[in-house]
Scaffold this motif. Structure first.
Motif, PDB file in Angstrom:
ATOM      1  N   SER A 153     -26.028 -17.219  11.285  1.00  0.00           N
ATOM      2  CA  SER A 153     -27.426 -16.840  11.063  1.00  0.00           C
ATOM      3  C   SER A 153     -27.849 -17.003   9.612  1.00  0.00           C
ATOM      4  CB  SER A 153     -27.646 -15.388  11.496  1.00  0.00           C
ATOM      5  OG  SER A 153     -26.955 -14.503  10.638  1.00  0.00           O
ATOM      6  N   GLY A 154     -26.881 -16.955   8.690  1.00  0.00           N
ATOM      7  CA  GLY A 154     -27.207 -17.034   7.271  1.00  0.00           C
ATOM      8  C   GLY A 154     -27.644 -15.718   6.674  1.00  0.00           C
ATOM      9  N   LEU A 155     -27.665 -14.642   7.464  1.00  0.00           N
ATOM     10  CA  LEU A 155     -28.067 -13.330   6.967  1.00  0.00           C
ATOM     11  C   LEU A 155     -26.853 -12.600   6.407  1.00  0.00           C
ATOM     12  CD1 LEU A 155     -30.419 -12.274   9.906  1.00  0.00           C
ATOM     13  CD2 LEU A 155     -31.111 -12.956   7.617  1.00  0.00           C
ATOM     14  N   CYS A 156     -27.035 -11.964   5.241  1.00  0.00           N
ATOM     15  CA  CYS A 156     -25.934 -11.283   4.565  1.00  0.00           C
ATOM     16  C   CYS A 156     -26.208  -9.786   4.459  1.00  0.00           C
ATOM     17  CB  CYS A 156     -25.719 -11.873   3.180  1.00  0.00           C
ATOM     18  SG  CYS A 156     -25.248 -13.618   3.190  1.00  0.00           S
ATOM     19  N   LEU A 157     -25.157  -9.051   4.183  1.00  0.00           N
ATOM     20  CA  LEU A 157     -25.265  -7.595   4.096  1.00  0.00           C
ATOM     21  C   LEU A 157     -26.240  -7.166   3.012  1.00  0.00           C
ATOM     22  CD1 LEU A 157     -24.319  -4.775   4.954  1.00  0.00           C
ATOM     23  CD2 LEU A 157     -22.419  -5.029   3.330  1.00  0.00           C
ATOM     24  N   GLY A 158     -26.281  -7.928   1.904  1.00  0.00           N
ATOM     25  CA  GLY A 158     -27.166  -7.557   0.815  1.00  0.00           C
ATOM     26  C   GLY A 158     -28.620  -7.465   1.244  1.00  0.00           C
ATOM     27  N   LEU A 159     -29.042  -8.397   2.091  1.00  0.00           N
ATOM     28  CA  LEU A 159     -30.421  -8.388   2.574  1.00  0.00           C
ATOM     29  C   LEU A 159     -30.688  -7.163   3.438  1.00  0.00           C
ATOM     30  CD1 LEU A 159     -33.110  -9.955   2.731  1.00  0.00           C
ATOM     31  CD2 LEU A 159     -32.222 -11.109   4.766  1.00  0.00           C
ATOM     32  N   PHE A 160     -29.678  -6.747   4.194  1.00  0.00           N
ATOM     33  CA  PHE A 160     -29.814  -5.593   5.083  1.00  0.00           C
ATOM     34  C   PHE A 160     -29.811  -4.281   4.301  1.00  0.00           C
ATOM     35  CE2 PHE A 160     -27.833  -2.465   8.046  1.00  0.00           C
ATOM     36  CZ  PHE A 160     -28.817  -2.449   9.026  1.00  0.00           C
ATOM     37  N   ALA A 161     -28.950  -4.211   3.283  1.00  0.00           N
ATOM     38  CA  ALA A 161     -28.718  -2.939   2.599  1.00  0.00           C
ATOM     39  C   ALA A 161     -29.480  -2.773   1.289  1.00  0.00           C
ATOM     40  CB  ALA A 161     -27.215  -2.763   2.330  1.00  0.00           C
ATOM     41  N   TYR A 162     -30.249  -3.799   0.876  1.00  0.00           N
ATOM     42  CA  TYR A 162     -30.887  -3.672  -0.440  1.00  0.00           C
ATOM     43  C   TYR A 162     -31.885  -2.512  -0.539  1.00  0.00           C
ATOM     44  CZ  TYR A 162     -35.552  -5.741   0.373  1.00  0.00           C
ATOM     45  OH  TYR A 162     -36.842  -5.981   0.781  1.00  0.00           O
ATOM     46  N   PRO A 163     -32.492  -2.029   0.578  1.00  0.00           N
ATOM     47  CA  PRO A 163     -33.333  -0.837   0.420  1.00  0.00           C
ATOM     48  C   PRO A 163     -32.561   0.384  -0.074  1.00  0.00           C
ATOM     49  CG  PRO A 163     -33.886  -1.976   2.455  1.00  0.00           C
ATOM     50  CD  PRO A 163     -32.638  -2.606   1.936  1.00  0.00           C
ATOM     51  N   VAL A 164     -31.253   0.425   0.182  1.00  0.00           N
ATOM     52  CA  VAL A 164     -30.448   1.526  -0.344  1.00  0.00           C
ATOM     53  C   VAL A 164     -30.279   1.378  -1.851  1.00  0.00           C
ATOM     54  CG1 VAL A 164     -28.258   2.761  -0.189  1.00  0.00           C
ATOM     55  CG2 VAL A 164     -29.249   1.743   1.868  1.00  0.00           C
ATOM     56  N   LEU A 165     -30.128   0.142  -2.324  1.00  0.00           N
ATOM     57  CA  LEU A 165     -30.082  -0.091  -3.769  1.00  0.00           C
ATOM     58  C   LEU A 165     -31.415   0.302  -4.397  1.00  0.00           C
ATOM     59  CD1 LEU A 165     -28.721  -1.118  -6.327  1.00  0.00           C
ATOM     60  CD2 LEU A 165     -29.398  -3.456  -5.684  1.00  0.00           C
ATOM     61  N   GLN A 166     -32.520   0.018  -3.714  1.00  0.00           N
ATOM     62  CA  GLN A 166     -33.828   0.464  -4.210  1.00  0.00           C
ATOM     63  C   GLN A 166     -33.865   1.984  -4.324  1.00  0.00           C
ATOM     64  OE1 GLN A 166     -36.878  -1.208  -1.615  1.00  0.00           O
ATOM     65  NE2 GLN A 166     -37.476  -2.623  -3.234  1.00  0.00           N
ATOM     66  N   ALA A 167     -33.344   2.644  -3.305  1.00  0.00           N
ATOM     67  CA  ALA A 167     -33.307   4.109  -3.327  1.00  0.00           C
ATOM     68  C   ALA A 167     -32.455   4.609  -4.489  1.00  0.00           C
ATOM     69  CB  ALA A 167     -32.770   4.635  -1.998  1.00  0.00           C
ATOM     70  N   ALA A 168     -31.323   3.938  -4.719  1.00  0.00           N
ATOM     71  CA  ALA A 168     -30.459   4.328  -5.835  1.00  0.00           C
ATOM     72  C   ALA A 168     -31.172   4.141  -7.169  1.00  0.00           C
ATOM     73  CB  ALA A 168     -29.171   3.502  -5.808  1.00  0.00           C
ATOM     74  N   ASP A 169     -31.908   3.024  -7.306  1.00  0.00           N
ATOM     75  CA  ASP A 169     -32.681   2.786  -8.531  1.00  0.00           C
ATOM     76  C   ASP A 169     -33.595   3.972  -8.830  1.00  0.00           C
ATOM     77  OD1 ASP A 169     -31.572   0.228  -8.623  1.00  0.00           O
ATOM     78  OD2 ASP A 169     -33.295  -0.719  -7.647  1.00  0.00           O
ATOM     79  N   ILE A 170     -34.280   4.416  -7.791  1.00  0.00           N
ATOM     80  CA  ILE A 170     -35.283   5.474  -7.935  1.00  0.00           C
ATOM     81  C   ILE A 170     -34.629   6.837  -8.163  1.00  0.00           C
ATOM     82  CG2 ILE A 170     -37.095   6.738  -6.701  1.00  0.00           C
ATOM     83  CD1 ILE A 170     -37.643   4.023  -5.207  1.00  0.00           C
ATOM     84  N   LEU A 171     -33.643   7.162  -7.324  1.00  0.00           N
ATOM     85  CA  LEU A 171     -33.069   8.504  -7.345  1.00  0.00           C
ATOM     86  C   LEU A 171     -32.140   8.726  -8.526  1.00  0.00           C
ATOM     87  CD1 LEU A 171     -32.312   8.940  -3.517  1.00  0.00           C
ATOM     88  CD2 LEU A 171     -34.336   9.674  -4.809  1.00  0.00           C
TER      89      LEU A 171
END
Length: 214
Positions: A153-171
């Motif tokens: 599919s070409g889809l990677c975990l980073g694309l799926f989980a990057y909203p958690v990195l966004q949350a980490a940035d904020i929190l």
């Protein structure tokens, strides 16, 4: 560790355990090179006004989110150039380092460290409901769920989980306010859900629930 790294880590440490969170405004922008006019009117103009109106009463943090850029293949030399071009553009648009803190996301290891901890407590179901994930995954063989993703599919975990990195940035900085576009409201809601989950697991108010500035 750079001066700005030490400054940011001291700020984050000083806020731990506080029952009343001081105002912290946080936002980030990907290093796409020189911003276009939509970036200016959609985000940067607001960033400048926020640092002016809140000066002296609110910590204002702006970051170039180069870790987020890695969800798609990047040429290292071009990415480095894009980060420099974006920094120059931010200063040219009116961001003032004496009124706000401007930094590179990957220079602060705590972003990825915090993201891993939050990944370990974030349900997969929360992430699979993210609209941007659904849109991009359905463009690849009409994938409807995470279970249908395969190596072709070409889809990677980073694309799926990057909203958690966004949350980490904020929190990470115990941010109380986040200027965002309407397309990111769902991701901020996820950050709030994660913050609530951490607070419940720890039986204390570790993180504030960040409010959007649309």
């Amino acid at each position: 560790m750079s001066v700005i790294s030490r400054q940011l880590m001291r700020s984050a440490t000083s806020l731990v355990g506080s029952s009343k969170f001081p105002e912290v405004t946080f936002s980030g922008i990907q290093p796409t090179g020189i911003p276009h006019i939509g970036n200016f009117f959609g985000a940067l103009e607001k960033w400048v006004s926020l640092q002016q109106s809140d000066f002296g009463t609110n910590t204002v943090l702006y970051t170039i989110v180069d870790l987020h850029a890695l969800t798609v293949p990047q040429d290292p030399k071009q990415l480095r150039k894009n980060k420099i071009d974006m920094t120059i553009s931010l200063l040219a648009c009116g961001l003032d380092p004496t009124r706000s803190i401007i930094f590179e996301q990957s220079k602060i290891p705590a972003h990825s460290e915090c993201a891993w901890i939050l990944n370990c407590i974030t349900p997969v179901g929360w992430l699979s409901r993210m609209t941007q994930w659904k849109t991009k995954s359905q463009q690849k063989k009409n994938i409807q769920s995470i279970e249908e993703v395969d190596t072709s599919s070409g889809l990677c975990l980073g694309l799926f989980a990057y909203p958690v990195l966004q949350a980490a940035d904020i929190l990470l900085y115990k941010s109380t306010h986040v200027p965002i576009g309407e397309d990111n409201v769902q991701h901020l809601e996820l950050a709030r859900d994660i913050a609530q989950r951490v607070n419940k697991l720890c039986s204390q108010e570790i993180f504030p629930l960040p409010q959007p500035i649309l």
